[in-house]
Structures are given as C-alpha cells and as structure tokens.
Motif scaffolding. Structure first.
Motif, short mmCIF file in Angstrom:
data_model
loop_
_atom_site.label_atom_id
_atom_site.label_comp_id
_atom_site.label_asym_id
_atom_site.label_seq_id
_atom_site.Cartn_x
_atom_site.Cartn_y
_atom_site.Cartn_z
N THR A 80 -13.72 15.55 -21.48
CA THR A 80 -14.43 13.86 -21.09
C THR A 80 -13.58 12.87 -21.29
O THR A 80 -13.63 11.66 -19.99
CB THR A 80 -15.47 14.40 -21.37
OG1 THR A 80 -16.66 14.88 -21.85
CG2 THR A 80 -16.55 12.75 -21.53
N LEU A 81 -13.30 12.90 -22.49
CA LEU A 81 -12.81 11.36 -22.28
C LEU A 81 -11.13 11.22 -21.44
O LEU A 81 -11.04 10.56 -20.63
CB LEU A 81 -11.88 10.95 -23.92
CG LEU A 81 -12.88 11.20 -25.04
CD1 LEU A 81 -12.41 10.56 -26.27
CD2 LEU A 81 -13.73 9.68 -24.69
N GLY A 82 -10.36 12.79 -21.12
CA GLY A 82 -8.99 12.40 -20.32
C GLY A 82 -9.81 12.28 -18.78
O GLY A 82 -9.04 11.71 -18.21
N GLY A 83 -10.85 13.12 -18.53
CA GLY A 83 -11.07 13.19 -17.36
C GLY A 83 -11.88 11.49 -16.96
O GLY A 83 -11.69 11.18 -16.23
N TYR A 84 -12.42 10.99 -17.52
CA TYR A 84 -13.27 9.78 -17.62
C TYR A 84 -11.77 8.54 -17.87
O TYR A 84 -11.74 7.19 -16.65
CB TYR A 84 -13.92 8.98 -19.15
CG TYR A 84 -14.59 7.52 -18.59
CD1 TYR A 84 -15.19 7.28 -17.28
CD2 TYR A 84 -14.30 6.86 -19.62
CE1 TYR A 84 -15.82 6.13 -17.05
CE2 TYR A 84 -14.86 5.57 -19.53
CZ TYR A 84 -15.75 5.79 -18.32
OH TYR A 84 -16.41 4.00 -18.08
N THR A 101 0.21 16.90 -17.50
CA THR A 101 -1.16 17.73 -17.61
C THR A 101 -1.82 19.51 -17.04
O THR A 101 -1.52 20.55 -17.66
CB THR A 101 -2.48 17.05 -18.12
OG1 THR A 101 -2.33 16.23 -18.37
CG2 THR A 101 -3.88 18.16 -18.35
N LEU A 102 -1.09 19.19 -15.58
CA LEU A 102 -2.09 19.88 -14.67
C LEU A 102 -0.20 21.23 -15.16
O LEU A 102 -0.91 22.08 -14.29
CB LEU A 102 -2.35 19.48 -13.58
CG LEU A 102 -3.28 19.48 -13.17
CD1 LEU A 102 -3.32 18.88 -11.55
CD2 LEU A 102 -4.32 20.16 -13.74
N ALA A 103 0.39 20.83 -15.48
CA ALA A 103 1.82 21.66 -14.78
C ALA A 103 1.92 22.64 -16.66
O ALA A 103 2.32 23.64 -16.60
CB ALA A 103 2.81 21.25 -15.58
N SER A 144 -10.05 21.94 -17.81
CA SER A 144 -11.15 21.41 -18.22
C SER A 144 -10.39 19.60 -17.41
O SER A 144 -12.20 18.71 -17.36
CB SER A 144 -11.25 20.97 -19.59
OG SER A 144 -11.51 22.42 -19.87
N ILE A 145 -9.76 18.86 -18.02
CA ILE A 145 -9.35 17.58 -17.11
C ILE A 145 -8.68 17.58 -15.86
O ILE A 145 -10.27 16.65 -15.45
CB ILE A 145 -8.00 17.00 -18.19
CG1 ILE A 145 -8.31 16.50 -19.87
CG2 ILE A 145 -8.17 15.69 -17.30
CD1 ILE A 145 -7.18 17.40 -20.18
#
Length: 269
Positions: A80-84, A101-103, A144-145
């Motif tokens: 949540t914090l990262g996606g925000y 992060t996606l890697a 999740s992010i």
C-alpha cells in the motif's frame, strides 16, 4: 437474436463449461479419493489424517494461520505504501526503482532460498515463523506493488485534490480517501498473499527445521505409514482437500471484489 450471436453465446457457455471442468476435475477427484475407503465411502481417511502419529496437529494449523496472517498484513502494509508512492508521487529514479522491483519476478525464488536461510541466521530469525513470513512477503511485493500502484492511479486525482483543499496531508488523504477507493485492489493483494502463504511448501521445507514450527503443508507431506515406507495416498488426498477448503471459501466470499480489483487496477496500463 441473430443466428451468429446465438452461436457465439453457445460457444461462450460451452468453452466456459469445458474450462471449469478442466480446472475443477483435479479437486473433485481429490475429494472423491479422500472419501473412498476399502469398504466404500466414509471419513476414515480424514480420521487418519488427524489421529495418526505423523498427521496434522492443531499447532500445524496454527503455524500456517500465523504465517498467512503475518504475510497478508506485511504485504498489504508495504504494498500500500509502495503503490501509493509510485502511483501518486514524482521523485527522481521512480520508474527505475519500480522496474527493479518488478525485476524480482524474473528471479526464481528457489535459487536464493539458501542465501536467505543464511541471512535469516545472521539476524536471528532462522527456523522461525517470522523469518518465513518475511521471505514470503518479499516474494509477494513485486506483484502486490504493481497491483496497488495501478489501483491508486485509477483513482481520479480530483478526490485527492479535494481532500488536500480540505486540509488533509498525504497520510490523511491515504487513510480517509484513497484506501476506501482502492478496496478491491487491497482485497486482491491480500487474497493472493493468503493463498500463496497458506499453500507454500518449498520455502517452509528449506527455512524450517523444528517439527514444532512445521506448517500444514509440511505435515501433509509427512503423512507416510511405517509399513515398508509406503505412502498413505488416501490420507494425503484428505489433506489436500483440508488445505483447499479455506482457499475455496475465502475466494467464494471475495470473488466479486477480487475480479473488480483486476479490472480496475491490474488491467490498467
């Protein structure tokens, strides 16, 4: 209704039914095998699952629930914090950090479990449910992010600007405005985190040594009889059904929000 549209509808239903049978057949077969006994059908296999010397015990279920709860809470908090941050703020290196992060998704997690086992030993979390939960959280974060970033980006900026005009800071805006708006995404992330942690086998096998710390998946795999080293497949099928029931119930209750989370978040961009 035209003939072509009628044929398309029938084709849709036939294809959907075939896919449903294809995906449900292994679970239905497990349910049938778990009830089948030498004398017919009954619950004898489930009785052996919970009463045999190497069967499932209450502490195994508690361990699995503990790991799942810690994984879900930790994943939701960080994602949540990262996606925000990724979805609503501009800062140097944002896109590069997001790609890194996606890697993590491209790294087979089995190849680094030994290194993580050593790392957990350095910080005193080896052979612990907390250490296992941290590892599972780490592997959940890329997806999740990604989900939460797209969910936050799908929210109209006018809502956030209105909250800021009313005097809300970033934290208040996140809690009061953004979180209710991205509830389907939160449910999707939490559901994925629970399903993964509840059914995970390889990570607990490597990271847990004490039988008192074993999760339900490890207990099910240990369902072996002492006679010639044979495996009690009927009891194993009962264990599979026991493991699947919470997942099925949770998905059934959250299906609508789960689908909405994908359509409003993950499929955007």
């Amino acid at each position: 209704m035209t003939r072509s549209s009628l044929a398309g509808r029938w084709g849709y239903h036939i294809t959907g039914t075939a896919l449903a049978i294809l995906f449900l057949s292994p679970l239905l077969w497990s349910g049938w095998a778990s009830l089948r006994t030498n004398s017919g059908f009954g619950l004898e296999n489930y009785d052996r699952l919970f009463t045999s010397d190497n069967g499932i015990r209450l502490h195994h279920v508690v361990n699995s629930l503990t790991v799942s709860a810690l994984t879900v809470i930790g994943t939701l908090l960080v994602a949540t914090l990262g996606g925000y941050a990724f979805g609503r703020f501009r800062f140097p290196g944002r896109d590069l950090l997001f790609l890194l992060t996606l890697a993590i998704l491209m790294v087979p997690y089995a190849t680094i479990l030994i290194a993580l086992y050593v790392l957990l030993g350095w910080i005193g979390l080896q052979d612990s449910l907390i250490g296992l939960s941290l590892v599972l959280i780490m592997f959940q974060l890329p997806f999740s992010i990604f989900m939460m970033r797209n969910s936050f980006e799908a929210v109209p900026r006018e809502l956030e600007e209105s909250a800021q005009v009313d005097g809300c800071n970033s934290v208040s805006t996140l809690i009061r405005i953004m979180l209710p708006a991205v509830k389907p995404g939160l449910i999707t992330v939490g559901l994925f985190a629970f399903l993964t942690s509840w059914s995970e086998f390889f990570a607990p096998l490597i990271l847990l040594n004490s039988t008192d710390q074993f999760t339900t998946t490890l207990a099910v795999v240990n369902m072996r009889t002492a006679s010639h080293g044979s495996i009690d497949y009927a009891a194993l099928e009962a264990g599979v059904v026991f493991m699947a029931v919470p997942c099925l119930l949770l998905f059934a209750f959250m299906q609508r929000s789960y689908v909405r989370g994908f359509t409003s978040g993950a499929l955007k961009g």
